[in-house]
Motif scaffolding. Structure first.
Motif, PDB file in Angstrom:
ATOM      1  N   UNK A 182      73.139   7.932  57.194  1.00  0.00           N
ATOM      2  CA  UNK A 182      71.684   8.093  57.257  1.00  0.00           C
ATOM      3  C   UNK A 182      71.126   7.716  58.633  1.00  0.00           C
ATOM      4  N   UNK A 230      66.322   1.861  53.553  1.00  0.00           N
ATOM      5  CA  UNK A 230      67.029   2.637  52.532  1.00  0.00           C
ATOM      6  C   UNK A 230      66.800   2.025  51.148  1.00  0.00           C
ATOM      7  N   UNK A 231      66.937   0.712  51.031  1.00  0.00           N
ATOM      8  CA  UNK A 231      66.769   0.068  49.717  1.00  0.00           C
ATOM      9  C   UNK A 231      65.329   0.180  49.217  1.00  0.00           C
ATOM     10  N   UNK A 233      68.806  -6.672  49.123  1.00  0.00           N
ATOM     11  CA  UNK A 233      68.499  -6.976  50.517  1.00  0.00           C
ATOM     12  C   UNK A 233      68.891  -8.431  50.735  1.00  0.00           C
ATOM     13  N   UNK A 261      65.525  -0.559  45.075  1.00  0.00           N
ATOM     14  CA  UNK A 261      66.696  -1.421  44.788  1.00  0.00           C
ATOM     15  C   UNK A 261      66.744  -2.597  45.772  1.00  0.00           C
ATOM     16  N   UNK A 263      64.622   4.613  50.009  1.00  0.00           N
ATOM     17  CA  UNK A 263      65.651   5.637  49.818  1.00  0.00           C
ATOM     18  C   UNK A 263      65.421   6.830  50.746  1.00  0.00           C
ATOM     19  N   UNK A 299      67.339   5.694  44.434  1.00  0.00           N
ATOM     20  CA  UNK A 299      67.582   4.253  44.598  1.00  0.00           C
ATOM     21  C   UNK A 299      66.394   3.516  45.232  1.00  0.00           C
ATOM     22  N   UNK A 359      75.706   3.593  49.453  1.00  0.00           N
ATOM     23  CA  UNK A 359      74.406   3.896  50.068  1.00  0.00           C
ATOM     24  C   UNK A 359      74.546   4.663  51.388  1.00  0.00           C
ATOM     25  N   UNK A 360      75.756   4.751  51.930  1.00  0.00           N
ATOM     26  CA  UNK A 360      76.045   5.560  53.123  1.00  0.00           C
ATOM     27  C   UNK A 360      75.059   5.317  54.275  1.00  0.00           C
ATOM     28  N   UNK A 401      66.250   9.569  53.470  1.00  0.00           N
ATOM     29  CA  UNK A 401      67.502  10.272  53.743  1.00  0.00           C
ATOM     30  C   UNK A 401      67.986  10.035  55.164  1.00  0.00           C
ATOM     31  N   UNK A 442      69.086  -1.060  56.304  1.00  0.00           N
ATOM     32  CA  UNK A 442      69.294  -1.434  54.904  1.00  0.00           C
ATOM     33  C   UNK A 442      67.948  -1.544  54.172  1.00  0.00           C
ATOM     34  N   UNK A 443      66.999  -2.229  54.817  1.00  0.00           N
ATOM     35  CA  UNK A 443      65.694  -2.435  54.195  1.00  0.00           C
ATOM     36  C   UNK A 443      64.994  -1.096  53.931  1.00  0.00           C
TER      37      UNK A 443
END
Lengths: 304, 304
Positions: free
Chosen positions: B273, B226-227, A155, A151, B230, A148, B268-269, B232, B223-224
């Motif tokens: 993470x 991970x998006x 945001x 993506x 990605x 992902x 996205x869990x 872990x 969020x930023x």
């Protein structure tokens, strides 16, 4: 001879690519939707770029949907009317060439990187119906642990912004994604984004607000990609960018205002890093051709 | 025996590390500020972790400032009262060991990654006076073309948010950076962040608003990361996290609310993470010790 196909919601763009990655033949034709339509469109496009008596050594396909890791199967390609299609199996009766498929944005990222001559860390930002980015880091596509990475359309950059289909408010995609913007535009028309820019040019308040949101979303996406990954270039393409200069001029105006307010932001040179993908760029189809011969990362595997 | 030092605005944390990267000695002492004070603090700390008769084979220093690429020189270490200091030259009279220095957040990223046993793509998010992240991708620190990868503190997530020192409004750092939050808190006290959490527990409206902003900023940063990449794991440390559970409980509540509103965000869990760095973790000093023996990337070079 490698073949690459960018299968979009409205057209299929096919290229045949020589050993040195130069494009030797090219075709564009209208996409027929639904599983059968898409397969027929792909077969027609391959026929148009592979001369009689030649065979493709590999076929790579970029497609706007989720690729089932390790297969040539695509799911949830909503714009193509496909829920679940094993493209490898469906195309096998028509060609002996190995087939690999990849998400369209990731394929375009590979192609844009190749067209820039490789090198530096780069992002490709696709402003289409939805918004997503691909990242080239250390010469490879950065997928992340769960595929992902990039993506960034989801945001949120403004809690007071429009509701996004993902459930949040003020997502980058809700502001500049072609689907979300067209939904909020109250007037019918075949080219809503172009209509919005034209109406904004005439001073229409609703159109001005939507147009400002598009620029705000794109500027935020560029900022996010630079701050998170310090990419040297953010190449920008996708359907919404077909309105051309007016869009990029708006985004540049935001960067200029920011640079005046903030020495920090000025030092990041967002404007220099932003590179509009030229109209009719073969990036996506070329990238697909490169997917066709790629080593086998997750999500891009020969069929059979 | 490798020595690593995390030089913070209030304390120096030193470790001596064996060949297998286990910590064999550890010391914490108060930081004296200004160039002379910092050098004296570092020398004292080294003395405390290197037993008499032993010598350090390498010294690595993590320090909150800008490292001049290719040198052991730090600039703009505001919290330490340092404008420009060649730490390599300043420490040379006290030790024959090679000295390498690194930005403190990047050093802590290396240390957190080592403590997790290496492996997966990981981010370290530092919520200190300022806010920045480090990225471990493919086993290495991802710096980007200009060394600014991870500067996500200056991503604006709310145009109606508080003004940031960078000139924007509603930056992640303006919401959750200890410096920015303490400035907006109207009541004096030595531990403003702790005071805010305590006052919020008692229902104080001003404190509740600031506390909500801290959680909002941290959730957006996760969020930023991970998006965009990605990763872990997003390991979270830094001075503001010293308030502990209350902070992470607030952030988890945001993720839970989001997951209810949005299947996409749930998938996205974020909560799984997010990994709070334990209080008194040696990550930063251990990372500095690893910097001391690193190959020579830009920004971390032996002196002399």
């Amino acid at each position: 001879m490698k073949v690459g196909l960018d299968v979009g919601g409205t057209k299929v763009h096919a290229v045949a690519v020589g050993d040195d990655n130069t494009i030797v033949a090219e075709a564009r034709l209208a996409t027929r939707t639904g599983a059968e339509g898409v397969v027929a469109s792909i077969v027609d496009a391959i026929t148009q770029v592979v001369p009689d008596g030649f065979v493709a050594s590999s076929i790579g396909i970029g497609i706007p949907g989720q690729i089932v890791p390790g297969t040539a199967r695509v799911q949830h390609a909503v714009n193509l009317g496909i829920t679940d299609l094993d493209l490898g199996a469906a195309l096998a009766p028509f060609t002996a060439a190995p087939i690999r498929i990849e998400n369209d944005v990731k394929a375009a990222t590979l192609g844009a990187h190749a067209l820039r001559g490789g090198g530096d860390a780069m992002a490709y930002l696709n402003i289409g119906t939805g918004v997503a980015a691909g990242l080239m880091l250390y010469g490879s596509l950065h997928r992340g642990g769960h595929g992902i990475a990039g993506e960034i359309g989801h945001m949120s950059i403004d809690p007071a912004g429009p509701r996004c289909r993902c459930g949040q408010f003020g997502c980058i995609e809700a502001l500049c994604g072609g689907g979300a913007v067209a939904e909020r535009w109250s007037r019918p028309g075949a080219l809503p984004i172009r209509d919005i820019y034209d109406a904004a040019d005439l001073g229409d308040a609703e159109a001005l607000a939507l147009r400002a949101g598009i620029a705000q979303g794109i500027a935020a996406a560029v900022r996010l990609l630079v701050l998170s990954n310090d990419v040297d270039a953010v190449v920008i393409g996708g359907g919404v960018t077909a309105v051309g200069d007016r869009l990029f001029t708006d985004v540049r105006a935001i960067f200029e205002r920011e640079a005046e307010l903030s020495p920090f932001l000025r030092s990041l040179r967002f404007d220099d890093r932003m590179e509009p993908l030229p109209a009719a760029s073969p990036a996506a189809a070329l990238g697909a051709a490169l997917v066709g011969v790629a080593e086998l990362p997750e999500g891009a595997l020969a069929h059979g």
